[in-house]
Design an enzyme around this catalytic site. Sequence first.
Site, PDB file in Angstrom:
ATOM      1  N   GLY A  90      40.918   5.237  62.511  1.00  0.00           N
ATOM      2  CA  GLY A  90      41.324   5.791  61.216  1.00  0.00           C
ATOM      3  C   GLY A  90      40.220   6.616  60.583  1.00  0.00           C
ATOM      4  N   ALA A  91      39.450   7.313  61.398  1.00  0.00           N
ATOM      5  CA  ALA A  91      38.267   8.007  60.868  1.00  0.00           C
ATOM      6  C   ALA A  91      38.276   9.498  61.168  1.00  0.00           C
ATOM      7  CB  ALA A  91      37.002   7.370  61.440  1.00  0.00           C
ATOM      8  N   ALA A  97      44.250   8.660  70.097  1.00  0.00           N
ATOM      9  CA  ALA A  97      44.523   9.512  71.262  1.00  0.00           C
ATOM     10  C   ALA A  97      43.573   9.172  72.411  1.00  0.00           C
ATOM     11  CB  ALA A  97      44.373  10.985  70.894  1.00  0.00           C
ATOM     12  N   ASP A 139      44.798  16.146  69.373  1.00  0.00           N
ATOM     13  CA  ASP A 139      43.907  15.018  69.682  1.00  0.00           C
ATOM     14  C   ASP A 139      43.985  14.623  71.156  1.00  0.00           C
ATOM     15  OD1 ASP A 139      43.516  15.087  66.986  1.00  0.00           O
ATOM     16  OD2 ASP A 139      43.786  12.947  66.650  1.00  0.00           O
TER      17      ASP A 139
END
Length: 298
Positions: A90-91, A97, A139
């Site tokens: 979550g960064a 991916a 991604d």
Amino acid sequence: MGFGRGKVILLGEHAVVHGYPAIAVGIERGVHAEAAPAKRDLLRLEPWDLALEPDPDGREPLERAFSAILGEYEDRPPLEVRATVELPAGAGLGCSAAIGVAVLDAIDEALGRKRPRAELGDAALVWEEVFHGDPSGVDNAMSAVGGVALFVRGMPLRPIHSNKPLCLVVGYSGESSSTKEMVTSVRRQLESDPERVRNTFAAIETLVHNATHAIGAGDLIALGQLLDLNHTLLASLMLCTTKLDAMCRAAREAGALGAKITGAGGGGCMFALAPKRSEAERIREALGSDAFVAEVSA
Ligand code: PMV
């Protein structure tokens, strides 16, 4: 050993979901995975101490994503896949991916199959769809292929070549964010004020276009200015936080040529462009203990 890289989007995130181009780089930090025949299918994620079975209707997205990936293989024994994740989740560094690409790569290896990295990236889209609903595909493509590349949704990656490496310093705000929520927020803005948001996307497209030339020409000063402008446009879409903005300012004051949020925003990471490797350390110190340097050859 299967591997999926993390990625940093240099310019163009969010607009890329709506068909505009983006430039991204693959970084050496990522996800390593190994697969071996076992009694039942199982996915272990090392740093989080997680073990889960595939389930197309599972409550956990990871259960559904693992099931989607296994569904791509016919005639296989049950497999246990063990993945080691080196990226924060979550960064904005493409953690999900990278897990998908590494898991696929590991399964291919265990089954003695080999396919080009670009195909591996395409195949990992089913994994990304579970997490993000409507991923552009940047991604998974970058995670598989790496380098520096121009990405347009639905098209093959186009590598960008330069004789000057890019030295990036990546800083983590410590605030996690959901790509799905951020993409939904931009979509709502697009629906309620299409002209304003389309104009913003078109401006981002111009920055991406100019950045392609700046990277090719090794003009890091121009590239830094374009990154700052892209940061401002992303902030206008309400994707920046006070913390991320302060980190970008701190990086510029420490000598960065430009700095911006990367990925979905609303938290997560920012990055700064260092003039050269020897000047990256000062910028890294300004960004806190989680920050790291990523050198990328174009
Ligand atoms: O924050 P990340 O690593 O999930 O990157 C998302 C990039 C977006 O452009 C916001 C979404 C997408 O699908 O391209």
